[in-house]
Every structure is written in C-alpha cells, then in structure tokens.
Design an enzyme around this catalytic site. Structure first.
Site, PDB file in Angstrom:
ATOM      1  N   ASP A 284       0.870  -1.178   0.000  1.00  0.00           N
ATOM      2  CA  ASP A 284       0.000   0.000   0.000  1.00  0.00           C
ATOM      3  C   ASP A 284       0.907   1.229   0.000  1.00  0.00           C
ATOM      4  O   ASP A 284       1.589   1.485   0.993  1.00  0.00           O
ATOM      5  CB  ASP A 284      -0.890   0.041   1.244  1.00  0.00           C
TER       6      ASP A 284
ATOM      7  N   LYS B 100      -7.122   3.217  -2.863  1.00  0.00           N
ATOM      8  CA  LYS B 100      -7.482   3.231  -1.441  1.00  0.00           C
ATOM      9  C   LYS B 100      -7.779   4.653  -0.992  1.00  0.00           C
ATOM     10  O   LYS B 100      -7.103   5.598  -1.395  1.00  0.00           O
ATOM     11  CB  LYS B 100      -6.324   2.613  -0.656  1.00  0.00           C
TER      12      LYS B 100
ATOM     13  N   LYS C 179     -10.260  -0.089  -1.893  1.00  0.00           N
ATOM     14  CA  LYS C 179     -10.059  -0.352  -0.470  1.00  0.00           C
ATOM     15  C   LYS C 179     -10.470   0.882   0.316  1.00  0.00           C
ATOM     16  O   LYS C 179      -9.975   1.987   0.061  1.00  0.00           O
ATOM     17  CB  LYS C 179      -8.598  -0.706  -0.172  1.00  0.00           C
TER      18      LYS C 179
END
Length: 218
Positions: free
Chosen positions: A87, A151, A180
């Site tokens: 991430d 995300k 996400k």
C-alpha cells in the site's frame, strides 16, 4: 466476510508483542492480511507461514512525500523481505498541483515493481486533502494503469474513508481496479455501507469488533 479485511496496526508505538497479537488475531479470524510497517514484514511472515493470511506493508507512509526513488527502492526491499501486498501513498503535493504526469509515472513504476513479482499493489489517495475532481482524475489514471486497488486514506489524515468518495472512485476507475476503504471504520454498519458502495477490501484496526457485530446480525 473475513477476507474483506486487512487487519491493521501502523501506530508508531507498536511493539513486537503488539504485532504478535495482531498476527494471532489475524490467524484466528483468517483475514486477508495483516497490514504493518516495513520493519515487521519478516516477523509477520514467519508468524503467518502456516496460513494464507498475507503480509501487507506500507510505502511512503503516511505523507507520500518520500520521492519516487525512495518509494521504489523501499517497495523492492519490502518485496524482497516477503511482503505480499504493498500500500503506497501517492505524491499528494503533485496531485494538488495537478502534476498528473508525475502521478502517472509514480503509479506506473510502483505497479510494475509489484506486478513483476506477482504481488498486489494498492494506491492510497488520501482523499481528505483532495477535491472531487482530483479524486476523479486519480481514479481515471488508475483505470489506465490498473493497480490492483485504489485506497481512500491512510487513517492518519484529517479524515478517513467517506462513502461518496468510494462511489466516485468506483465509478471512475471501472471494474478492473478494486477499491479499499480505510480510516475511521469501526462498526459493521459502517463497513457494510462501504462494501455496498463498491469497496472489496477494508482496512481496519477494529476488525474483531466489526466481525463480531457481523456474526450477531447474521
């Protein structure tokens, strides 16, 4: 439902005991992953080796301001150390300057590094600092480059995930890029709303409480 969750502990003051507890909880719940700072990759990999719970780590976290050379180097090192998922935080300043060429270059390089090793990459926008047009533009870039996920948040900004942002990201990025939602998700009611809006992964430290509420509702 358990595989929706990246069971997360990214606090600066996390100790080995805390990370071990996180791994044990992830094993018990059989979550998608644990999400930890890079220091803990090897430790978590060893703790989770008998399971299919993955090790997720963060790059350029939480500010996104490390620069591409440092981010790409850290990403490669994290993968070498055993990370299954990355991430990374975008260059938020570049997004606010609408330097989409730099954002595209960064996303392409980080995605290629991960995909060349057959690993998952998630691109953190940190939406609390962006307007809707900027979120849309980032999502359109992601639609072209196709990281695995985009995300909403680090959980360290001024706000966490918002439903309208997830809806916008999903609409703009299309079906080949997943979403996400992370930051400030503490209840099953909140989690359910994000899933219904299009999120297929949830980043949370409150995973146990959320899943307990889910089971009670079922």
């Amino acid at each position: 439902m358990n595989k929706y969750f990246d069971h997360t502990l990214l606090k600066a003051f996390a100790t080995q005991r805390d990370i071990e507890k996180l791994c044990n909880e992830a094993l018990q719940m059989n979550t998608a992953s644990v999400c930890v700072n890079p220091k803990w990759i090897s430790f978590c990999k060893e703790k989770l080796k008998t399971s299919d719970v993955k090790v997720c780590t963060v790059i350029g976290f939480p500010l996104g301001a490390d620069g591409l050379d440092i981010k790409s180097s850290a990403c490669k090192q994290a993968l070498e150390n055993g990370a299954d998922e990355i991430d990374y935080v975008i260059d938020i300043g570049a997004a606010l300057m609408h330097d989409w060429k730099q954002i595209r270059k960064e996303m392409l390089i980080m995605t290629e590094i991960c995909h060349n090793e057959h690993k998952c990459v998630k691109v953190i926008f940190e939406n609390c600092y962006l307007n809707k047009n900027e979120i849309k533009e980032l999502s359109l870039i992601a639609r072209d480059i196709q990281p695995d996920y985009i995300k909403t948040s680090t959980g360290f900004g001024t706000n966490g995930a918002k439903l309208d942002d997830v809806l916008l990201m999903k609409k703009s990025a299309g079906d080949k890029v997943k979403i996400k939602a992370a930051g400030g998700i503490h209840t099953w009611k909140e989690c359910k709303e994000f899933i219904e809006a299009g999120a297929s992964r949830i980043g949370a430290s409150a995973t146990i409480n959320i899943l307990n509420e889910y089971k009670m509702e079922e």
